[in-house]
Scaffold this motif. Structure first.
Motif, PDB file in Angstrom:
ATOM      1  N   ASP A 103      42.472  46.949  30.659  1.00 52.24           N
ATOM      2  CA  ASP A 103      41.964  48.048  29.842  1.00 52.24           C
ATOM      3  C   ASP A 103      40.601  47.722  29.256  1.00 52.24           C
ATOM      4  O   ASP A 103      39.740  48.607  29.129  1.00 52.24           O
ATOM      5  CB  ASP A 103      42.948  48.374  28.710  1.00 52.24           C
ATOM      6  CG  ASP A 103      44.206  49.067  29.209  1.00 52.24           C
ATOM      7  OD1 ASP A 103      44.178  49.573  30.347  1.00 52.24           O
ATOM      8  OD2 ASP A 103      45.198  49.095  28.466  1.00 52.24           O
ATOM      9  N   GLU A 104      40.378  46.455  28.899  1.00 51.67           N
ATOM     10  CA  GLU A 104      39.074  46.053  28.355  1.00 51.67           C
ATOM     11  C   GLU A 104      38.042  45.870  29.463  1.00 51.67           C
ATOM     12  O   GLU A 104      36.837  46.044  29.242  1.00 51.67           O
ATOM     13  CB  GLU A 104      39.208  44.752  27.555  1.00 51.67           C
ATOM     14  CG  GLU A 104      39.929  44.890  26.227  1.00 51.67           C
ATOM     15  CD  GLU A 104      41.431  45.045  26.389  1.00 51.67           C
ATOM     16  OE1 GLU A 104      41.989  44.512  27.382  1.00 51.67           O
ATOM     17  OE2 GLU A 104      42.055  45.725  25.549  1.00 51.67           O
ATOM     18  N   ILE A 105      38.504  45.513  30.647  1.00 57.01           N
ATOM     19  CA  ILE A 105      37.595  45.299  31.784  1.00 57.01           C
ATOM     20  C   ILE A 105      37.081  46.627  32.333  1.00 57.01           C
ATOM     21  O   ILE A 105      35.899  46.751  32.685  1.00 57.01           O
ATOM     22  CB  ILE A 105      38.330  44.513  32.895  1.00 57.01           C
ATOM     23  CG1 ILE A 105      38.601  43.075  32.438  1.00 57.01           C
ATOM     24  CG2 ILE A 105      37.532  44.520  34.194  1.00 57.01           C
ATOM     25  CD1 ILE A 105      39.487  42.293  33.382  1.00 57.01           C
ATOM     26  N   ARG A 106      37.940  47.630  32.375  1.00 55.76           N
ATOM     27  CA  ARG A 106      37.595  48.913  32.988  1.00 55.76           C
ATOM     28  C   ARG A 106      36.384  49.551  32.306  1.00 55.76           C
ATOM     29  O   ARG A 106      36.351  49.710  31.086  1.00 55.76           O
ATOM     30  CB  ARG A 106      38.786  49.858  32.914  1.00 55.76           C
ATOM     31  CG  ARG A 106      38.678  51.062  33.827  1.00 55.76           C
ATOM     32  CD  ARG A 106      39.868  51.990  33.653  1.00 55.76           C
ATOM     33  NE  ARG A 106      41.141  51.351  33.968  1.00 55.76           N
ATOM     34  CZ  ARG A 106      41.647  51.251  35.191  1.00 55.76           C
ATOM     35  NH1 ARG A 106      40.965  51.750  36.223  1.00 55.76           N
ATOM     36  NH2 ARG A 106      42.819  50.669  35.392  1.00 55.76           N
ATOM     37  N   GLY A 107      35.378  49.886  33.104  1.00 51.23           N
ATOM     38  CA  GLY A 107      34.183  50.533  32.576  1.00 51.23           C
ATOM     39  C   GLY A 107      33.181  49.587  31.949  1.00 51.23           C
ATOM     40  O   GLY A 107      32.166  50.035  31.415  1.00 51.23           O
ATOM     41  N   ASN A 108      33.433  48.275  32.040  1.00 47.11           N
ATOM     42  CA  ASN A 108      32.548  47.281  31.429  1.00 47.11           C
ATOM     43  C   ASN A 108      32.043  46.343  32.520  1.00 47.11           C
ATOM     44  O   ASN A 108      32.754  45.413  32.926  1.00 47.11           O
ATOM     45  CB  ASN A 108      33.304  46.492  30.363  1.00 47.11           C
ATOM     46  CG  ASN A 108      32.412  45.552  29.560  1.00 47.11           C
ATOM     47  OD1 ASN A 108      31.516  44.929  30.111  1.00 47.11           O
ATOM     48  ND2 ASN A 108      32.676  45.455  28.268  1.00 47.11           N
ATOM     49  N   PRO A 109      30.817  46.554  33.026  1.00 46.93           N
ATOM     50  CA  PRO A 109      30.315  45.740  34.139  1.00 46.93           C
ATOM     51  C   PRO A 109      30.364  44.235  33.872  1.00 46.93           C
ATOM     52  O   PRO A 109      30.741  43.465  34.755  1.00 46.93           O
ATOM     53  CB  PRO A 109      28.878  46.238  34.321  1.00 46.93           C
ATOM     54  CG  PRO A 109      28.916  47.651  33.833  1.00 46.93           C
ATOM     55  CD  PRO A 109      29.872  47.634  32.683  1.00 46.93           C
ATOM     56  N   GLN A 110      29.993  43.810  32.673  1.00 49.31           N
ATOM     57  CA  GLN A 110      29.985  42.372  32.401  1.00 49.31           C
ATOM     58  C   GLN A 110      31.393  41.796  32.430  1.00 49.31           C
ATOM     59  O   GLN A 110      31.616  40.696  32.931  1.00 49.31           O
ATOM     60  CB  GLN A 110      29.330  42.086  31.050  1.00 49.31           C
ATOM     61  CG  GLN A 110      29.164  40.591  30.755  1.00 49.31           C
ATOM     62  CD  GLN A 110      28.382  39.865  31.839  1.00 49.31           C
ATOM     63  OE1 GLN A 110      27.256  40.247  32.167  1.00 49.31           O
ATOM     64  NE2 GLN A 110      28.968  38.826  32.433  1.00 49.31           N
ATOM     65  N   ARG A 111      32.372  42.546  31.928  1.00 45.52           N
ATOM     66  CA  ARG A 111      33.750  42.064  31.967  1.00 45.52           C
ATOM     67  C   ARG A 111      34.257  41.996  33.411  1.00 45.52           C
ATOM     68  O   ARG A 111      35.068  41.122  33.746  1.00 45.52           O
ATOM     69  CB  ARG A 111      34.656  42.962  31.117  1.00 45.52           C
ATOM     70  CG  ARG A 111      34.435  42.865  29.617  1.00 45.52           C
ATOM     71  CD  ARG A 111      34.771  41.488  29.063  1.00 45.52           C
ATOM     72  NE  ARG A 111      36.159  41.107  29.301  1.00 45.52           N
ATOM     73  CZ  ARG A 111      37.172  41.398  28.476  1.00 45.52           C
ATOM     74  NH1 ARG A 111      36.933  42.064  27.343  1.00 45.52           N
ATOM     75  NH2 ARG A 111      38.398  41.005  28.753  1.00 45.52           N
ATOM     76  N   VAL A 112      33.815  42.917  34.254  1.00 44.04           N
ATOM     77  CA  VAL A 112      34.180  42.859  35.668  1.00 44.04           C
ATOM     78  C   VAL A 112      33.604  41.600  36.304  1.00 44.04           C
ATOM     79  O   VAL A 112      34.303  40.875  37.029  1.00 44.04           O
ATOM     80  CB  VAL A 112      33.692  44.114  36.419  1.00 44.04           C
ATOM     81  CG1 VAL A 112      33.878  43.947  37.934  1.00 44.04           C
ATOM     82  CG2 VAL A 112      34.436  45.348  35.936  1.00 44.04           C
ATOM     83  N   LEU A 113      32.333  41.306  36.026  1.00 40.81           N
ATOM     84  CA  LEU A 113      31.715  40.088  36.561  1.00 40.81           C
ATOM     85  C   LEU A 113      32.435  38.848  36.060  1.00 40.81           C
ATOM     86  O   LEU A 113      32.671  37.898  36.815  1.00 40.81           O
ATOM     87  CB  LEU A 113      30.237  40.033  36.174  1.00 40.81           C
ATOM     88  CG  LEU A 113      29.333  41.132  36.743  1.00 40.81           C
ATOM     89  CD1 LEU A 113      27.936  41.009  36.171  1.00 40.81           C
ATOM     90  CD2 LEU A 113      29.291  41.084  38.260  1.00 40.81           C
ATOM     91  N   ASP A 114      32.784  38.847  34.776  1.00 42.44           N
ATOM     92  CA  ASP A 114      33.509  37.704  34.208  1.00 42.44           C
ATOM     93  C   ASP A 114      34.853  37.507  34.911  1.00 42.44           C
ATOM     94  O   ASP A 114      35.267  36.361  35.159  1.00 42.44           O
ATOM     95  CB  ASP A 114      33.743  37.917  32.716  1.00 42.44           C
ATOM     96  CG  ASP A 114      32.458  37.880  31.899  1.00 42.44           C
ATOM     97  OD1 ASP A 114      31.441  37.370  32.411  1.00 42.44           O
ATOM     98  OD2 ASP A 114      32.476  38.367  30.750  1.00 42.44           O
ATOM     99  N   ALA A 115      35.522  38.620  35.225  1.00 42.84           N
ATOM    100  CA  ALA A 115      36.823  38.524  35.886  1.00 42.84           C
ATOM    101  C   ALA A 115      36.677  38.025  37.329  1.00 42.84           C
ATOM    102  O   ALA A 115      37.520  37.250  37.813  1.00 42.84           O
ATOM    103  CB  ALA A 115      37.528  39.878  35.855  1.00 42.84           C
ATOM    104  N   ILE A 116      35.618  38.461  38.026  1.00 43.42           N
ATOM    105  CA  ILE A 116      35.366  37.942  39.375  1.00 43.42           C
ATOM    106  C   ILE A 116      35.087  36.448  39.305  1.00 43.42           C
ATOM    107  O   ILE A 116      35.603  35.662  40.114  1.00 43.42           O
ATOM    108  CB  ILE A 116      34.201  38.687  40.044  1.00 43.42           C
ATOM    109  CG1 ILE A 116      34.549  40.163  40.248  1.00 43.42           C
ATOM    110  CG2 ILE A 116      33.852  38.042  41.389  1.00 43.42           C
ATOM    111  CD1 ILE A 116      33.399  41.010  40.767  1.00 43.42           C
ATOM    112  N   ASP A 117      34.282  36.039  38.337  1.00 39.12           N
ATOM    113  CA  ASP A 117      34.011  34.613  38.150  1.00 39.12           C
ATOM    114  C   ASP A 117      35.296  33.848  37.828  1.00 39.12           C
ATOM    115  O   ASP A 117      35.489  32.715  38.291  1.00 39.12           O
ATOM    116  CB  ASP A 117      32.991  34.405  37.028  1.00 39.12           C
ATOM    117  CG  ASP A 117      31.571  34.776  37.430  1.00 39.12           C
ATOM    118  OD1 ASP A 117      31.261  34.708  38.639  1.00 39.12           O
ATOM    119  OD2 ASP A 117      30.777  35.124  36.540  1.00 39.12           O
ATOM    120  N   GLU A 118      36.157  34.462  37.051  1.00 41.84           N
ATOM    121  CA  GLU A 118      37.431  33.822  36.720  1.00 41.84           C
ATOM    122  C   GLU A 118      38.250  33.562  37.983  1.00 41.84           C
ATOM    123  O   GLU A 118      38.846  32.480  38.143  1.00 41.84           O
ATOM    124  CB  GLU A 118      38.221  34.709  35.751  1.00 41.84           C
ATOM    125  CG  GLU A 118      39.554  34.121  35.317  1.00 41.84           C
ATOM    126  CD  GLU A 118      40.350  35.067  34.434  1.00 41.84           C
ATOM    127  OE1 GLU A 118      41.560  34.802  34.234  1.00 41.84           O
ATOM    128  OE2 GLU A 118      39.788  36.078  33.959  1.00 41.84           O
TER     129      GLU A 118
END
Length: 264
Positions: free
Chosen positions: A40-55
């Motif tokens: 829910d926090e990742i959705r719509g947040n490009p930086q959080r998406v990048l952080d999750a891919i890095d994770e």
């Protein structure tokens, strides 16, 4: 010219295996992202998406992304030059499309074209871009890069390119750049950003963008039947910007600016 780089900091991606892509990990990444406890926090947040891919890259399997270190070089270019249209050749799982598409949007840009040969990778890009809330800016084009460029020109969906990011098959860097020159996509002010010019390296591309107009003309004259002619009269100014792969291995991006056309 070599620009200074910062030392690699933080946790690196998993080690690059002998087989490191197109083995199911790209689909695994989607399951990782869409099953993430912080979705829910990742959705719509490009930086959080990048952080999750890095994770995923750090905790699960290596991903051949440009990564946060080298991508910062290009994000800074976008912030400085505020392009309207940016094109990437080779999108893989959408890391660059999210990083650069978000920067393009924030800088007032209109369209980011992500050209990807592999239809499965293109589907992953589309889903990752949608998760980041960037579907209105990023357009994914499926097919061979040369064919996609020709089709975009033929359909009048692409008139010129402000920034061209090259991150696909290394042998195609020169041929696709020359095709863009032939299609008049490249003009004074266009910036080229070529990844992986150290790992694995691309000496022919570096030679071309670092050559003078006279050197390119002589090379073209010496070729009996040039595969792709290009426009040798375009003047390029090129810089070698050192950086790091997300795995911690040294690499670099070649940043090249078209400064004009030499007519005599």
């Amino acid at each position: 010219m070599v620009l200074e780089k910062e030392s690699f900091k933080g946790e690196a991606y998993q080690a690059q295996e002998e087989t490191y892509f197109d083995d199911g990990r790209e689909i695994d990444l989607l399951h990782f992202l869409y099953g993430h406890p912080d979705l829910d926090e990742i959705r719509g947040n490009p930086q959080r998406v990048l952080d999750a891919i890095d994770e995923y890259g750090k905790t699960e399997k290596y991903l051949m992304n440009i990564g946060e270190y080298k991508s910062k070089t290009i994000v800074d270019l976008i912030k400085k030059h505020k392009p309207n249209v940016m094109v990437e050749l080779g999108g893989y799982v959408g890391y660059s499309a999210v990083a650069f598409g978000a920067a393009l949007r924030d800088s007032g840009g209109k369209r980011y074209f992500s050209l990807e040969l592999n239809p499965e990778f293109a589907a992953v890009i589309s889903m990752v871009v949608d998760l980041a809330g960037l579907s209105d800016i990023v357009k994914v084009i499926v097919g061979a890069s040369s064919e996609s460029l020709l089709r975009l020109r033929r359909e009048q969906k692409l008139q010129d390119i402000d920034i061209l990011f090259l991150d696909h098959q290394k042998a195609s860097y020169i041929t696709d750049l020359k095709l863009c020159e032939d299609l008049d996509f490249i003009r004074a002010g266009t910036i080229l950003a070529a990844d992986n010019v150290v790992k694995p390296g691309n000496p022919p591309y570096l030679k071309y963008v670092r050559s003078t107009v006279e050197e390119k003309r002589r090379q073209l004259d010496s070729e009996d039947e040039p595969f792709q002619q290009g426009n040798p009269n375009l003047i390029y100014d090129s810089q070698f910007v050192e950086g790091w792969e997300p795995s911690g291995v040294p690499d670099a991006v070649e940043i090249t600016t078209c400064t004009g056309v030499q007519v005599s």
